[in-house]
Design a protein around this motif. Structure first.
Motif, PDB file in Angstrom:
ATOM      1  N   ASN A  48      42.316  43.790  41.216  1.00  0.00           N
ATOM      2  CA  ASN A  48      41.977  43.220  39.877  1.00  0.00           C
ATOM      3  C   ASN A  48      40.945  42.289  40.053  1.00  0.00           C
ATOM      4  N   ILE A  49      39.714  42.760  39.886  1.00  0.00           N
ATOM      5  CA  ILE A  49      38.740  41.602  39.997  1.00  0.00           C
ATOM      6  C   ILE A  49      38.748  40.414  38.582  1.00  0.00           C
ATOM      7  N   LYS A  50      39.501  40.758  37.685  1.00  0.00           N
ATOM      8  CA  LYS A  50      39.523  39.855  36.439  1.00  0.00           C
ATOM      9  C   LYS A  50      40.702  38.782  36.848  1.00  0.00           C
ATOM     10  N   ARG A  57      36.195  33.453  42.213  1.00  0.00           N
ATOM     11  CA  ARG A  57      35.763  34.639  42.953  1.00  0.00           C
ATOM     12  C   ARG A  57      34.693  34.090  43.835  1.00  0.00           C
ATOM     13  N   ALA A  58      33.651  33.071  43.532  1.00  0.00           N
ATOM     14  CA  ALA A  58      32.754  32.630  44.183  1.00  0.00           C
ATOM     15  C   ALA A  58      33.523  31.876  45.642  1.00  0.00           C
ATOM     16  N   ARG A  59      34.128  31.072  45.292  1.00  0.00           N
ATOM     17  CA  ARG A  59      34.924  30.142  46.467  1.00  0.00           C
ATOM     18  C   ARG A  59      35.663  31.064  47.408  1.00  0.00           C
ATOM     19  N   HIS A  60      36.344  32.395  46.748  1.00  0.00           N
ATOM     20  CA  HIS A  60      37.070  33.249  47.609  1.00  0.00           C
ATOM     21  C   HIS A  60      36.149  34.105  48.494  1.00  0.00           C
ATOM     22  N   LYS A  61      35.055  34.308  48.049  1.00  0.00           N
ATOM     23  CA  LYS A  61      33.873  35.024  48.799  1.00  0.00           C
ATOM     24  C   LYS A  61      33.446  34.084  49.950  1.00  0.00           C
ATOM     25  N   GLU A  97      44.578  28.518  50.802  1.00  0.00           N
ATOM     26  CA  GLU A  97      43.709  28.843  49.916  1.00  0.00           C
ATOM     27  C   GLU A  97      43.299  30.317  49.472  1.00  0.00           C
ATOM     28  N   TRP A  98      42.695  30.749  50.698  1.00  0.00           N
ATOM     29  CA  TRP A  98      42.542  32.208  50.597  1.00  0.00           C
ATOM     30  C   TRP A  98      43.656  33.070  49.870  1.00  0.00           C
ATOM     31  N   SER A 103      46.208  36.810  46.546  1.00  0.00           N
ATOM     32  CA  SER A 103      47.527  37.167  45.976  1.00  0.00           C
ATOM     33  C   SER A 103      47.385  37.712  44.352  1.00  0.00           C
ATOM     34  N   LYS A 104      46.311  36.873  43.927  1.00  0.00           N
ATOM     35  CA  LYS A 104      46.116  36.903  42.477  1.00  0.00           C
ATOM     36  C   LYS A 104      45.503  38.269  42.034  1.00  0.00           C
ATOM     37  N   CYS A 105      44.544  38.781  43.057  1.00  0.00           N
ATOM     38  CA  CYS A 105      43.713  40.059  42.815  1.00  0.00           C
ATOM     39  C   CYS A 105      44.409  41.348  43.406  1.00  0.00           C
TER      40      CYS A 105
END
Length: 143
Positions: A48-50, A57-61, A97-98, A103-105
């Motif tokens: 779920n990208i939202k 998203r930028a930090r996760h990438k 952190e990752w 886990s959210k998406c």
């Protein structure tokens, strides 16, 4: 909660950031949209990208790229995969952190983080329900 569980929870979002949002769910045709998750009636594995804000998203990438580049070894387990890192290259905090973001998406993952060998090895295991192993293999281009 074991050290392995905490560590794994931290890493999952990192590994999935680059691929999960763009790949359809496994084992069935899917509709993919840049505005929402890939969904099918036959599979429960989709990202779920939202679930993350653009900044998240930028930090996760950023973290995902770092983890993928720093991965020393990938080990197949009966229920998933373990990714091993040197704590000199990846901190427990970065793994955690990752995993929190991932886990959210991708809430279908089980995350396990371990600090082993007297602090000389950091491991992230991704596991989950039946079928998740194939999803991990496809998402991370594992052979």
């Amino acid at each position: 909660m074991s050290k392995r569980t905490v560590a794994a929870a931290a890493l999952a979002p990192f590994f999935m950031a680059n691929t999960a949002a763009s790949l359809p769910a496994q084992d069935s045709p899917a509709k993919t949209s840049k505005e929402g998750p890939s969904v099918t009636a036959q599979s429960k594995f989709y990202c779920n990208i939202k679930a993350l804000t653009p900044a998240e998203r930028a930090r996760h990438k950023e973290l995902s790229d770092k983890l993928l580049a720093a991965r020393n070894e990938t080990i197949e387990t009966p229920t998933g995969y373990e990714f091993q890192f040197s704590p000199k290259d990846v901190s427990l905090a970065e793994l955690a952190e990752w995993a929190v973001a991932e886990s959210k998406c991708c809430p279908f993952f089980d995350f396990h983080i371990d600090l082993e060998r007297e602090g000389a090895l950091v491991c992230l295991r991704l596991t989950g329900a039946e079928g998740v192993k194939q999803f991990i293999r496809a998402e991370f281009s594992l052979r």
